[in-house]
Write a protein that holds these residues in place. Structure first.
Motif, PDB file in Angstrom:
ATOM      1  N   ALA A  41      58.572  61.951  -4.416  1.00  0.00           N
ATOM      2  CA  ALA A  41      58.450  62.766  -5.628  1.00  0.00           C
ATOM      3  C   ALA A  41      59.741  63.517  -5.914  1.00  0.00           C
ATOM      4  CB  ALA A  41      57.280  63.741  -5.486  1.00  0.00           C
ATOM      5  N   ASP A  42      60.399  64.020  -4.869  1.00  0.00           N
ATOM      6  CA  ASP A  42      61.666  64.738  -5.044  1.00  0.00           C
ATOM      7  C   ASP A  42      62.730  63.823  -5.633  1.00  0.00           C
ATOM      8  OD1 ASP A  42      60.579  67.038  -4.037  1.00  0.00           O
ATOM      9  OD2 ASP A  42      61.257  66.681  -1.985  1.00  0.00           O
ATOM     10  N   VAL A  43      62.795  62.586  -5.126  1.00  0.00           N
ATOM     11  CA  VAL A  43      63.768  61.613  -5.620  1.00  0.00           C
ATOM     12  C   VAL A  43      63.494  61.280  -7.077  1.00  0.00           C
ATOM     13  CG1 VAL A  43      64.600  59.241  -5.400  1.00  0.00           C
ATOM     14  CG2 VAL A  43      64.241  60.627  -3.353  1.00  0.00           C
ATOM     15  N   ALA A  44      62.215  61.087  -7.410  1.00  0.00           N
ATOM     16  CA  ALA A  44      61.844  60.763  -8.785  1.00  0.00           C
ATOM     17  C   ALA A  44      62.247  61.885  -9.737  1.00  0.00           C
ATOM     18  CB  ALA A  44      60.338  60.521  -8.871  1.00  0.00           C
ATOM     19  N   GLN A  45      62.081  63.128  -9.292  1.00  0.00           N
ATOM     20  CA  GLN A  45      62.443  64.264 -10.129  1.00  0.00           C
ATOM     21  C   GLN A  45      63.947  64.313 -10.358  1.00  0.00           C
ATOM     22  OE1 GLN A  45      60.634  68.013  -8.985  1.00  0.00           O
ATOM     23  NE2 GLN A  45      62.375  69.164  -9.780  1.00  0.00           N
ATOM     24  N   LYS A  46      64.736  64.091  -9.309  1.00  0.00           N
ATOM     25  CA  LYS A  46      66.194  64.104  -9.433  1.00  0.00           C
ATOM     26  C   LYS A  46      66.678  62.985 -10.345  1.00  0.00           C
ATOM     27  CE  LYS A  46      67.104  66.277  -4.941  1.00  0.00           C
ATOM     28  NZ  LYS A  46      67.700  66.092  -3.589  1.00  0.00           N
ATOM     29  N   GLU A  47      66.072  61.813 -10.212  1.00  0.00           N
ATOM     30  CA  GLU A  47      66.464  60.683 -11.064  1.00  0.00           C
ATOM     31  C   GLU A  47      66.130  60.962 -12.524  1.00  0.00           C
ATOM     32  OE1 GLU A  47      64.448  57.376  -9.354  1.00  0.00           O
ATOM     33  OE2 GLU A  47      65.981  57.023  -7.804  1.00  0.00           O
TER      34      GLU A  47
END
Length: 396
Positions: free
Chosen positions: A6-12
Motif C-alpha cells: 500500500a505504501d508503494v502504491a501511494q508513492k507511485e
C-alpha cells in the motif's frame, strides 16, 4: 507485507500526480489524484483490519492519540453523516463549532517538514488573516561612538520593510468512502490528514520552486528585484540561469558569493547553502561531479568546496539547479473562517461515497531577490576524482 504494498502504491500515485501537473495534463492529474485517494483509503482499511487492537503498532505506522477536541470533532463528523439532512448537519459542524481543530493542521505541517527535506528547510508560520508581513530588509545600521558625556546621536530609523500580502486559496477534493466513517476517529483522522499532506506536499513544493506569484506564492526561480515588471498573465519572470561547468573552488566560490550580498547592499553571513535539482540531473550531473573514490576504495558523495546540502525536487527544470538560502524563504499559512473541509453529495452517490473539498489559505515568497540563484548545469563536467595513497602510486 500488505502495508508495504500500500505504501508503494501511494508513492507511485503521488509521483504520477506530480508528473501530470508538471506536464499540464489536467485530465491525467485528475485520474492520478483519484489513485492517490484510493491508495490512502486501501492502506487505512488494511491497517484497520490488521492492527485494530495494537495501539503501539498503530503509533509506529503514523496513527496518533487524538486530543479530546479532535476526538469530539470526528465523532460529530460521523454523526453528521448519518443525519437525515447530512448536508445541513455538516455545515453546522463546520461553521458553528469552528471547523477542523487547528491541532490537526499543525500536525499535518509538522509531518510534512519531517518527511520532505525541501519543506523542512522552509520557514512556515501561521499568519491567520494578516495582510501585511514585516520583513527584515537586511539594511546595515550602526550605533555611533562618542565621548562618555555626549548626547545619544544615532537613531535606528529602518531595518524592516512592510509587504502587502494576499492569501491565496489552496484547495483539493477528497472522496471519502462511507465505510471509512465506520472505522472510528483514529482511522478517519489518519485518512484525512494523509489526504491533506499529499495535496499540500505536491502544491507547496511546486510553489516554492517555481510559483509565478500570480494567484500563488512566488518561487525561488523567480526574479523579484525592485522595479521588475510583473506580468498580469504570467507573473514574475524567471531568473536568468548562471552557467557552471564544475564545482571546483575557483568557480564555485564566486557563484556562492552572489548570495552573500542582499538587495540593499548589505553583506549576509551563512555557513551552508542548499542546492536543489531534479532526480535525473542529480544522477547524471551533480552526483558524478561531486563524488570521490577514497583511498579505501569507497565513494564519498556530495563533496563541495563550501558546505552544500543537496535536495532533490522534480519540480526543478532539467538542466537547471537552484542554489539558495532556504531559511530566507517565508511561507505564511492562514486560517479559514468557514472551516477546512466542505462536502457534496451529488457526484459519487452510486459509489457510496461523498466528495469533500479541502481548503487552506496561504502565500510565500523569498525575503528578497538575492536569496536564490538559478544555475545552468547542462554542461557540468561529470568527471569524478580518485584519491590514492602515495605509496600505491609509487608502487604502480
Amino acid at each position: 507485507m500488505l502495508g508495504n504494498v500500500a505504501d508503494v502504491a501511494q508513492k507511485e500515485a503521488v509521483a504520477a500526480l506530480q508528473k501530470a501537473l508538471q506536464s499540464g495534463d489536467v485530465e491525467g492529474a485528475g485520474k492520478a489524484w483519484q489513485q492517490v485517494i484510493n491508495s490512502i483509503s486501501d492502506k487505512v482499511k488494511t491497517d484497520c483490519e490488521m492492527y485494530n487492537t495494537n495501539q503501539k503498532v498503530l503509533a509506529q505506522r503514523g496513527y496518533r492519540m487524538l486530543t479530546t477536541e479532535e476526538t469530539e470533532f470526528y465523532q460529530k463528523l460521523v454523526k453528521a453523516e448519518k443525519e437525515s439532512n447530512a448536508r445541513q448537519a455538516f455545515t453546522d459542524l463546520i461553521t458553528t463549532n469552528g471547523g477542523m481543530p487547528e491541532t490537526i493542521i499543525e500536525d499535518v505541517y509538522r509531518e510534512l517538514t519531517e518527511e520532505h527535506p525541501l519543506l523542512n528547510k522552509i520557514t512556515f508560520q501561521n499568519v491567520k488573516y494578516l495582510t501585511r508581513w514585516i520583513l527584515n530588509d537586511h539594511t546595515k545600521q550602526s550605533a555611533a561612538w562618542g565621548n562618555i558625556n555626549d548626547e545619544i546621536k544615532q537613531q535606528i530609523t529602518s531595518g524592516f520593510k512592510e509587504i502587502e500580502v494576499t492569501l491565496y486559496k489552496l484547495s483539493a477534493y477528497a472522496v471519502i468512502p462511507q465505510d471509512m466513517l465506520d472505522l472510528g476517529p483514529t482511522y478517519l483522522d489518519n485518512y484525512i490528514r494523509t489526504i491533506l499532506k499529499e495535496a499540500l506536499y505536491v502544491a507547496l513544493e511546486k510553489a516554492i520552486i517555481c510559483g509565478s506569484g500570480k494567484n500563488e506564492p512566488i518561487g525561488l526561480n523567480r526574479d523579484i528585484h525592485e522595479g521588475v515588471d510583473f506580468n498580469s498573465s504570467t507573473g514574475y519572470p524567471e531568473k536568468t540561469p548562471i552557467k557552471v561547468t564544475s564545482f571546483m573552488p575557483k568557480e564555485y566560490g564566486p557563484v556562492v558569493a552572489k548570495l552573500a550580498t542582499t538587495e540593499s547592499g548589505r553583506l549576509r553571513t551563512f555557513d551552508e547553502v542548499l542546492l536543489i535539482c531534479n532526480q535525473i540531473d542529480y544522477l547524471t550531473k551533480i552526483m558524478p561531479a561531486t563524488t570521490v573514490m577514497t583511498a579505501a576504495g569507497t565513494y564519498a558523495k556530495d563533496l563541495f568546496p563550501f558546505p552544500t546540502e543537496v535536495v532533490r525536487s522534480n519540480e526543478v527544470k532539467t538542466g537547471q539547479a537552484i542554489l539558495c538560502l532556504p531559511e530566507e524563504y517565508f511561507m505564511g499559512i492562514g486560517g479559514n473562517k468557514d472551516g477546512n473541509i466542505e462536502k457534496d453529495d451529488s457526484t459519487k452517490f452510486i459509489e457510496d461515497a461523498r466528495v469533500y473539498k479541502i481548503k487552506m489559505h496561504g502565500n510565500g515568497r523569498p525575503w528578497d531577490n538575492t536569496v536564490a540563484i538559478v544555475l545552468d548545469i547542462s554542461a557540468l563536467d561529470p568527471a569524478y576524482f580518485v584519491v590514492r595513497n602515495d605509496a600505491d602510486v609509487l608502487t604502480a
